[in-house]
Design a protein around this motif. Sequence first.
Motif, mmCIF file in Angstrom:
data_model
loop_
_atom_site.group_PDB
_atom_site.id
_atom_site.type_symbol
_atom_site.label_atom_id
_atom_site.label_comp_id
_atom_site.label_asym_id
_atom_site.label_seq_id
_atom_site.Cartn_x
_atom_site.Cartn_y
_atom_site.Cartn_z
ATOM 1 N N ASN A 169 0.555 -1.190 0.147
ATOM 2 C CA ASN A 169 0.263 -0.042 0.550
ATOM 3 C C ASN A 169 0.637 1.231 0.153
ATOM 4 O O ASN A 169 1.094 2.022 0.960
ATOM 5 C CB ASN A 169 -1.246 -0.010 1.216
ATOM 6 C CG ASN A 169 -1.716 1.178 1.225
ATOM 7 O OD1 ASN A 169 -2.446 2.151 0.638
ATOM 8 N ND2 ASN A 169 -2.897 1.403 1.982
ATOM 9 N N ASP A 172 -0.519 4.615 2.025
ATOM 10 C CA ASP A 172 0.016 4.811 3.607
ATOM 11 C C ASP A 172 1.027 5.457 3.506
ATOM 12 O O ASP A 172 2.040 4.181 3.302
ATOM 13 C CB ASP A 172 -0.005 3.633 3.799
ATOM 14 C CG ASP A 172 -0.465 3.299 5.617
ATOM 15 O OD1 ASP A 172 0.020 4.856 5.669
ATOM 16 O OD2 ASP A 172 0.282 2.125 6.001
ATOM 17 N N SER A 175 3.526 3.605 6.864
ATOM 18 C CA SER A 175 4.535 3.192 6.648
ATOM 19 C C SER A 175 5.366 3.004 5.648
ATOM 20 O O SER A 175 6.293 2.350 5.562
ATOM 21 C CB SER A 175 3.469 1.505 6.065
ATOM 22 O OG SER A 175 2.836 2.170 5.507
ATOM 23 N N ASP A 1069 -3.853 -7.603 -4.873
ATOM 24 C CA ASP A 1069 -4.730 -7.766 -2.871
ATOM 25 C C ASP A 1069 -5.230 -9.085 -2.783
ATOM 26 O O ASP A 1069 -5.637 -10.045 -3.920
ATOM 27 C CB ASP A 1069 -5.471 -7.312 -3.264
ATOM 28 C CG ASP A 1069 -6.445 -6.768 -1.997
ATOM 29 O OD1 ASP A 1069 -5.717 -6.798 -1.279
ATOM 30 O OD2 ASP A 1069 -7.389 -5.713 -1.852
ATOM 31 N N SER A 1071 -6.533 -9.482 -0.488
ATOM 32 C CA SER A 1071 -7.819 -9.960 0.348
ATOM 33 C C SER A 1071 -8.648 -10.354 -1.121
ATOM 34 O O SER A 1071 -10.015 -10.901 -1.084
ATOM 35 C CB SER A 1071 -8.056 -8.878 0.982
ATOM 36 O OG SER A 1071 -8.064 -7.882 0.687
ATOM 37 N N PRO A 1526 -13.440 4.269 -1.632
ATOM 38 C CA PRO A 1526 -13.535 3.670 -0.169
ATOM 39 C C PRO A 1526 -15.667 4.092 -0.160
ATOM 40 O O PRO A 1526 -16.340 5.370 -0.661
ATOM 41 C CB PRO A 1526 -13.546 5.272 0.825
ATOM 42 C CG PRO A 1526 -12.937 6.346 0.245
ATOM 43 C CD PRO A 1526 -12.609 6.056 -1.468
ATOM 44 N N TYR A 1538 -12.555 8.660 6.996
ATOM 45 C CA TYR A 1538 -12.495 7.547 6.948
ATOM 46 C C TYR A 1538 -11.635 6.965 7.217
ATOM 47 O O TYR A 1538 -10.501 7.898 7.484
ATOM 48 C CB TYR A 1538 -12.370 7.360 5.445
ATOM 49 C CG TYR A 1538 -13.085 8.057 4.288
ATOM 50 C CD1 TYR A 1538 -14.695 6.777 4.245
ATOM 51 C CD2 TYR A 1538 -13.504 8.660 3.943
ATOM 52 C CE1 TYR A 1538 -15.816 7.143 3.576
ATOM 53 C CE2 TYR A 1538 -14.644 8.955 2.223
ATOM 54 C CZ TYR A 1538 -15.088 8.215 2.738
ATOM 55 O OH TYR A 1538 -16.526 7.761 1.287
ATOM 56 N N ILE A 1540 -8.285 4.262 7.644
ATOM 57 C CA ILE A 1540 -7.766 4.051 7.251
ATOM 58 C C ILE A 1540 -7.846 2.330 6.263
ATOM 59 O O ILE A 1540 -7.554 2.602 5.126
ATOM 60 C CB ILE A 1540 -6.709 2.997 7.560
ATOM 61 C CG1 ILE A 1540 -5.427 4.978 8.053
ATOM 62 C CG2 ILE A 1540 -5.148 2.936 6.634
ATOM 63 C CD1 ILE A 1540 -4.643 4.613 9.406
ATOM 64 N N LYS A 1541 -8.022 1.435 6.983
ATOM 65 C CA LYS A 1541 -8.926 0.363 6.620
ATOM 66 C C LYS A 1541 -10.328 -0.189 6.536
ATOM 67 O O LYS A 1541 -11.256 -1.513 6.125
ATOM 68 C CB LYS A 1541 -9.190 -1.061 7.735
ATOM 69 C CG LYS A 1541 -7.190 -1.013 8.053
ATOM 70 C CD LYS A 1541 -7.278 -2.474 9.188
ATOM 71 C CE LYS A 1541 -5.404 -2.839 8.999
ATOM 72 N NZ LYS A 1541 -5.715 -3.271 10.250
ATOM 73 N N ARG A 1542 -11.182 1.334 5.606
ATOM 74 C CA ARG A 1542 -12.142 1.297 5.154
ATOM 75 C C ARG A 1542 -12.776 0.399 4.180
ATOM 76 O O ARG A 1542 -11.187 0.778 2.823
ATOM 77 C CB ARG A 1542 -12.400 2.328 4.522
ATOM 78 C CG ARG A 1542 -13.893 3.103 4.193
ATOM 79 C CD ARG A 1542 -15.295 2.570 5.157
ATOM 80 N NE ARG A 1542 -16.632 2.899 4.833
ATOM 81 C CZ ARG A 1542 -17.743 3.049 5.464
ATOM 82 N NH1 ARG A 1542 -17.777 2.261 6.253
ATOM 83 N NH2 ARG A 1542 -18.621 2.981 4.956
ATOM 84 N N LYS A 1543 -13.256 -0.451 3.925
ATOM 85 C CA LYS A 1543 -13.334 -1.374 2.715
ATOM 86 C C LYS A 1543 -13.678 -0.450 1.022
ATOM 87 O O LYS A 1543 -14.136 0.802 1.283
ATOM 88 C CB LYS A 1543 -14.999 -2.237 2.521
ATOM 89 C CG LYS A 1543 -15.295 -2.683 1.674
ATOM 90 C CD LYS A 1543 -16.419 -3.738 1.401
ATOM 91 C CE LYS A 1543 -16.687 -4.720 0.210
ATOM 92 N NZ LYS A 1543 -17.756 -5.030 0.184
ATOM 93 N N ARG A 1544 -13.071 -0.518 0.379
ATOM 94 C CA ARG A 1544 -13.031 -0.179 -1.029
ATOM 95 C C ARG A 1544 -13.584 -0.903 -2.325
ATOM 96 O O ARG A 1544 -13.670 -1.899 -2.085
ATOM 97 C CB ARG A 1544 -11.760 0.641 -1.185
ATOM 98 C CG ARG A 1544 -10.938 1.217 -0.565
ATOM 99 C CD ARG A 1544 -9.550 2.050 -0.560
ATOM 100 N NE ARG A 1544 -8.788 2.902 0.608
ATOM 101 C CZ ARG A 1544 -9.219 4.028 0.511
ATOM 102 N NH1 ARG A 1544 -9.420 4.763 -0.787
ATOM 103 N NH2 ARG A 1544 -8.516 5.248 0.597
#
Length: 1667
Positions: A169, A172, A175, A1069, A1071, A1526, A1538, A1540-1544
Amino acid sequence: MENCFSGAPQEFLVCITVHKASNVGVPSGELYVKVSMDKMTKSTKTFTNSENPFFNEYFVFEFHCTLTELLRLTILFELKKSMTYKKNLIVGELLIDLHSVWNQPYHSYFKKWGRLETPIGVKGEAVSLLESHGHLQIDLAIISQQNVFLTAFKTDDTENLKKPLTEPNYDDIESNLLQHSSRLVPSNIRYFIGLYRGYFRKKGNYMIQVSFAGFNGKTQVAKQTTTPIWNHELTFAWMYPSVSQRFLILIFAHEHMQWKCVAEYEISFEEIAFNTKPSLGPTYLHFYDPVNPLNYIGRLLMDLRSEFMAEEQPSHVLITKSIAGLDESRYWRDDIFLIEFLPLMGDHIHTNANTYKLSVSLAEHTSNFVEGQLKTPLGKFHNTILTKYFRQEAPYPSCLFRIRLPDHRSKYDGDYFMIDLVNQMSAELETFKVFQLKYTHQYESQAKCLKSIITDVLNKIKEGISSNRFEIDEDSQRTTWDINRQLYLLNYFTKLPQELRELIHALRCCFRERHLDESVSDVLLELQRLIGEINSLINMLRVQDEWPELILTLSTGGKEVGVCRLNAKHFLKPHPKKQNPLASSQCWKVKSFVFRSVSCNHTCTNCGCNAAIILGCISIVIERERKEFLSSIASEWSLIKEEPMAWQPKVRQTRLRCHVYVHQAKVRPTADQSNFCDGYLRTLFGEQLAETYTSPGTHSPIWNAVITLKGLTLPGSIVWYLQNPPMFSLEYRNTERTSNDDHVAKGYITASVISAEDLAKNTQRESADAGLCWSRSPLQKFQRLKHITPPPLKWLPVARKGIVWAEVLMSVELIELVDQKPEEKDVTLATGIPAAIRPNMLYFALEVIFVGLRSYGKSSLGSANKRRAKVMMGDLVLMSGLSGATTKNSINFLVSYASGVVSLPDQQEYWPAMIAADVLLSGFGHESTVGIALIPNLTSFLLKNKITKCVRKNEIKDEDDNDDDNKNEDVDRDSIDSTTTLSLDSDSNEDDDDDSTEADEANENEEDASPTKGKNCWMRFLFALGFRPAAYANRRALRFEDDLAQDHELIDDSQFTWWTKFYNSMYVDSSERFYQYKHRLIIFPNELEKQPQFSYLVDWAVPVHLTHGLKMKKLSGPQKENIYATLKLHIKLTPCGDGAGDGAGDGADMLRLLPTTLSPRYQAMVKSLDEAVKIMVRVYVVQGLQLRPRDRNKNSDCFVRLTLGAKTMSDSANYIANQSNPIFGRYFEMEATLPGDHMLQLIVYDHDKLRDDVIGHTRIDLEDRWRSKHRATVGIAHEFSRQGYNLWHDIRLPSEILLELCQQRGIQAPYYYGKVIEVDGTLFGDETVICKSEELQERLSLTVLKNLDKLPSFGYSLVPEHVETRSLYRDEHPNLEQGKLQLWIELYEANMYMPQPVDITPIPPIGYEVRVVVKNLSGIQFGDRNVFGKLMSDIYVIGWCQDAQRQQSTDIHYRSFAGDAAFNWRMIFPMKYSANEDMMVISRKSGLEEFEIKRPPVIYLQVWDKDVMSKDDFLGALELNLSNMPMPYATERQCRAYPIKRKRLNLFTQKAINGWFPLRSRTQPQPGLPLSPMNGKCQLDIEICTEVEASNSPAGLGHDPPLALEKPYRPDTAFNPLTHPFKSFKHILWPVIRKYVLWTALIVIIVVGLIFFMSNLPGKLMSVPLD
């Protein structure tokens, strides 16, 4: 060997990609990034009206300088706002030090975010306006000629290529921050640099400048003085840790009417930070002339301290002020030191003079001279002696002077401890290497010795920590730097024992395993790494309190010829309070000093510029401790007189005998001679000089000589030389046969000194061992090797002008003579090294197939004479037949096979060089060598698990007479050298021996790969009945961990193309499971021939690059050897078995290989070399990556040109305009004939109107791909398909390919039963996931082909379907990457059916229409106060997509008092979107040319407050990436910022969405208005449709038809007051004044009533009757 020319100027490229910025806080205006570097600037294009501007532009800066000069530069990124009538406004800036970039892996940052800081020099009120806003994402890489960017993959990474990569990512920020690797949290810090005073040798005007991260602070000028006093402090604030890593201190002197930099000093954070805040001093820094490093300029007293700051945004302003002077007595005490140098003898002095002078200097002080006469060694030599020697007679005079310097000896004790530790570890490991050579395969004994070594190191560290070796005396005040360094070292040496214990544990655990040899090698490498790490601590962590260099100077005939630069602190007499004061120091210890030529500027230690080797001793003693020092050395020396100093050793001299063992050498080819030279080695020590005999005409001379020097005497005791063994000078000389000139390469070797006592002990041990019936323990053997005689041989480099010319295998020992009579001086030369150290010779069969010469240069090809190739190793010379007809620039040989027996050492480290030569034959039979090359990595040709039978010549003749079968062989003997016989085992499996070796290794790793016959039959029965699933077969044979997917959703792949497969093979991705149901291929990050899993495509023949050699006479710097041809050889080395032992004493020339039948595979290979093969070449050029721009103000207009033999294909008509990452998608087909057209060249050009410029080229060897066993012709697809975008495009089906491979290997054909296939005793099931409807036989066959490396008879992989990434280079800048090109190649036999080519035409972007309905706003901040002081806003929304100039706007919601607004307004944005690239494509014109700009598919919405008399106010913004959006919130109450880990989601897939989106509100309040805590929210309805769908169902803008939207409900007050005056009165003015009007009317009525009442009251009263 280290690079001697690292300080030489070279070409560098600094490649920069500016991706985008984030949250910069400037919502309106045109933003751009300006990149500045060393007076060169480049700017991106502007991006309009966005807080997250997107640039994606690529820049290249070119430099020709040294690495040191480059790393001093900084790169400045300035984010600017373009202004019309005034200077552009700097929003923020980012400074990066190139030194921090160089320290990164591959010297690069990739998609890192840098924090934008306040501009340097901005102060006052402007700081609040220009605070640092947001971050900037960049790529930054340094590419050099010496360090090629992004080298080949590691072997550990090869397995990961088969797996889809998970995309990091990069958005981000936290990181992926661009910062130096440190444990500290980034924070603001303020630096204080104090500059106090200096001492300089030359009188003048001096000024100091300190530079760091764009700050340049200067002191005032100190005029006409040698001791300037400044007392000046520079202060500034910055980030720490940061990417600016170095302070640069410059000393300027006013000379010749201008300021000139006379000296410079660099301070790195690595030396002063110690994982805490930086600190240094007070201390003196010593400066030297940058042009002549031997010239001492002076020293500067300074300090540096830092403090962390609580401010979040400090002003970056440089502050200068005067400070009080520094009291040095608080930190140290100055003392007078006596520095003395006592020379005893010297040799190898290159001069024609007869006298010499020696002196020693430190800083600005120089000693007296020691003079004497030079002598020439006597004897008979091959050539004229140009070196001389001297030897002083007792009493010995010395050089002496006094100097006043700070006394920091108590701080050096930690350094002495680390030096002792490194010396101990190095000595132990050297002895261990001898143990490995002597006991080669005794790995358990080696492991025990390693454990003993590590245990001794642990005890040493424990002793050092317990004895407080890192503590500092309380006499001197410790600085912050001292405390930080002490804590750092204590922490390091506290953790180091744990690492060493883990190594011991690793060795213990491996005793029960079979790979103990690998563990021993790993532990040995780890110990060598730790030695390097501690060495770096010694050299790096001593900036403070460092002494000037101690310089020894040698002059002959009034001219300086040599200097020796030394670290003075190593010769200091240690502090008397420390334990064992002389144990760690070299003070007054006799040792050899190597002097280098005055003109030498090489950066390596052994460059061949040796001017002399002088034996002597040095002492640095405080004058008040002189008596203690003299008493400590009274047992060894006596002082005869004081002025001048004269010394007499207690032991007058030691008699020695010297043995020099010289075995062989590897000589680098040169171009100074037409033929091979006659080489010999010369050894010099004092008046003794000896030479080996000349080894004629070879580059791999073997002398096997023992030189004995008798009558050798050295001054003093043998104890001196046991501690510091003396050095011997070496000269390797090549004598040309046509002239008297010698080409000399120089080096030196440290002798092994054996005392008489040790010699006697060795003799007693040998006699005792002879009587023992058991062997000694490994540790006892290891300890005995420390004083072994004779010493083992080792390779020593000899160099000339910075280039290693040869490596000599030799050793030297000095043996003390005590009771024997004095020997006369004599030199004897004998043949035969003692058996104890002589390499154990074994016989090996060397077989060579001379494939041919390729890419022969036209200048070298001009002669019409015949050629032949030679391969020489040891005493064996193998020759090819004469050359045949020349096919273009390729030459094949009439006889291509040769073999013979060579005698080689059992230890592979002692193997001689293997040499390949190109020989030209004249008409009279005369041979002349045109080119020559050393073949590296000989152990890769050794087949360890094979044994070849070798017999004597007469036995071969007897067998030929008695065996009739050999006469009737069907082998084509014309293709075999008549002077040799073949050497393959008769029971071989008709395959490559190296293949079988790999298969054997694979067998060891696969325990159950070959099940037993009964078990196999039972498993077949179960599979046939279906009781075992197909996946079980693979899991059992290949150890699969995860079951394969049994089914998947049906996906419509009719719209998929090859680009779908290509982009699906990139980052995915983790996931998302959708990628599993799309086909994929493998994208190699570099060239296919750099992949180790495919043997680098040289499994069939090793390319040997032939050169004419370096011209050593004219050598003055780093030179590139031009390769004029490539000789391809297939080489095998096989140990000889039966019959070799019987003839061991006769030499290898008495042996021949046992004649056997050449395998059909080799017969076919040898026969095919003479046949021309016609092939069809298909080249698919996918895209370019970061192509270097050739135009000044824009990116390149790229196109590709192909050259194959005499054929050329150009694609200039389809150039890609203004792109640094062009997508070509072009397909080319050409016909070639091998071996003539074996080299394919792809050139990327920049299209220009006048002349096309070359960006870079890459060359591909087609012959390697055609003949490789890895089948690099057409890649094996991941799955088999007969249709669709994954269509199988090989001529043969998978089952046909598998059957053909099995026939070549001589194994049974594949056996199919049920859903399982059996090949080579291994069972496989179907691995297909997508195309399960295809034939099961083909799917199973493809599974086997993909796992071919798991089969015992194969053991290698086939090349999969792939795209390779090739680096582009230019001939003007070799090894300097100009960009990358992604492509793949397919090869087919000509005149055969070929499948249809793959269509890789880039998919044009699809037209879309994005319909955005702005429904409601909530929580909007207020932008105005009305005339009555009430907060309100006149809200409207603007939006745009591709072009900010074509923005659309809603109507205005007037007079919003609650921050709410209603619009229900439709905006329509057309766009071109490429789904494969996930980019929006925008077409622009520049003049007559049209080019494309690619940006993310982002919709920009901004909320503004409408003003009449002033500029509109910004209230909030929303940026939506339609492909990575998002998930919106369903209700207004749920809407918040939002996480950080909001579904997109991808709106191009989902088509429509509606909900509430959080706005980014302004962070600064408007003047006179409070900052509202409300967070803005926006309700949107977004729909995406294609152009066809939009034309079928059109929609109107705003509230217009078709599909007109209802007008929103708004309050009655929401109207424009200027156009509706009566309505304004009713709804705006009347509600406000109504209360006041009514009260006023009431009061008026009451007042009027009272007035009337009061006015009428008298009349009424008068009218009332009185009665």
